[in-house]
Design a protein around this motif. Structure first.
Motif, mmCIF file in Angstrom:
data_model
loop_
_atom_site.group_PDB
_atom_site.id
_atom_site.type_symbol
_atom_site.label_atom_id
_atom_site.label_comp_id
_atom_site.label_asym_id
_atom_site.label_seq_id
_atom_site.Cartn_x
_atom_site.Cartn_y
_atom_site.Cartn_z
ATOM 1 N N PRO A 129 -4.431 18.022 40.050
ATOM 2 C CA PRO A 129 -3.377 18.422 39.121
ATOM 3 C C PRO A 129 -2.864 19.858 39.285
ATOM 4 C CG PRO A 129 -5.489 18.404 37.988
ATOM 5 C CD PRO A 129 -5.719 17.854 39.368
ATOM 6 N N ARG A 130 -3.584 20.721 39.974
ATOM 7 C CA ARG A 130 -3.166 22.120 40.107
ATOM 8 C C ARG A 130 -2.824 22.405 41.570
ATOM 9 N NH1 ARG A 130 -3.667 27.146 37.605
ATOM 10 N NH2 ARG A 130 -4.750 26.300 35.808
ATOM 11 N N THR A 131 -1.670 23.059 41.766
ATOM 12 C CA THR A 131 -1.240 23.447 43.109
ATOM 13 C C THR A 131 -0.918 24.934 43.099
ATOM 14 O OG1 THR A 131 -0.292 21.262 43.500
ATOM 15 C CG2 THR A 131 0.444 23.036 44.950
ATOM 16 N N VAL A 132 -1.345 25.623 44.152
ATOM 17 C CA VAL A 132 -1.063 27.047 44.313
ATOM 18 C C VAL A 132 -0.432 27.234 45.690
ATOM 19 C CG1 VAL A 132 -2.057 29.367 44.425
ATOM 20 C CG2 VAL A 132 -3.021 27.670 42.850
ATOM 21 N N ILE A 133 0.642 28.012 45.739
ATOM 22 C CA ILE A 133 1.296 28.333 47.011
ATOM 23 C C ILE A 133 1.396 29.845 47.119
ATOM 24 C CG2 ILE A 133 3.362 28.077 48.436
ATOM 25 C CD1 ILE A 133 3.962 25.520 46.784
ATOM 26 N N ILE A 134 0.850 30.377 48.225
ATOM 27 C CA ILE A 134 0.901 31.815 48.494
ATOM 28 C C ILE A 134 1.624 32.009 49.818
ATOM 29 C CG2 ILE A 134 -0.401 33.960 48.738
ATOM 30 C CD1 ILE A 134 -2.818 32.501 47.495
ATOM 31 N N GLU A 135 2.645 32.861 49.804
ATOM 32 C CA GLU A 135 3.389 33.176 51.021
ATOM 33 C C GLU A 135 2.787 34.413 51.672
ATOM 34 O OE1 GLU A 135 7.975 33.224 51.601
ATOM 35 O OE2 GLU A 135 7.346 35.238 50.969
ATOM 36 N N PHE A 136 2.583 34.338 52.991
ATOM 37 C CA PHE A 136 2.113 35.476 53.782
ATOM 38 C C PHE A 136 3.142 35.768 54.869
ATOM 39 C CE2 PHE A 136 -1.824 34.027 51.902
ATOM 40 C CZ PHE A 136 -2.526 35.199 51.673
ATOM 41 N N PRO A 137 3.217 37.014 55.325
ATOM 42 C CA PRO A 137 4.193 37.369 56.363
ATOM 43 C C PRO A 137 3.990 36.588 57.662
ATOM 44 C CG PRO A 137 3.189 39.348 55.434
ATOM 45 C CD PRO A 137 2.465 38.181 54.860
#
Length: 95
Positions: free
Chosen positions: A52-60
Motif C-alpha cells: 500500500p505504500r510507495t516511495v519515489i526518490i529522484e537522484f542525479p
C-alpha cells in the motif's frame, strides 16, 4: 541521466518505521536525493499492487543512488526499515 529509487512496502511496525522516516531524508540529501512521492493514495488501474505504500526518490545519476544506498549513514538506519516493513526496492534509470 537521472535515476529513481522506487520502494513499495507494507508497514508492520509504525513506531519503528516512524523513526526511520525521521532520519532517511537527511541521508539522501548529500547524494542529491529528492523525495518525489512518499505514501499518498494510489489508484490501481490494472493488475495488482502488492504493497500500500510507495516511495519515489529522484537522484542525479544511478551512481549517486547506489552510493546513497551503500553509504555508512544509510546503512546505520536500514535495519529500521527492514525490521518494520516488507516490500521491494529498485533503482530505475530515467530517460
Amino acid at each position: 541521466m537521472k535515476a529513481y529509487l522506487i520502494v513499495t512496502l507494507t508497514v508492520h511496525d509504525e513506531a519503528m518505521f516512524a523513526e526511520y522516516r525521521k532520519q532517511v531524508g537527511d541521508t539522501a540529501k548529500p547524494f542529491g536525493g529528492q523525495f518525489l512521492a512518499a505514501g499518498g493514495k494510489a489508484t490501481v488501474l490494472e493488475g495488482q499492487w502488492e504493497h500500500p505504500r510507495t516511495v519515489i526518490i529522484e537522484f542525479p545519476t544511478r551512481e549517486s543512488a547506489e552510493a546513497w544506498y551503500k553509504s555508512p549513514d544509510y546503512q546505520k538506519i536500514i535495519d529500521l526499515r527492514l525490521k518494520s516493513t516488507s516490500g521491494s526496492l529498485v533503482i530505475l534509470d530515467g530517460m
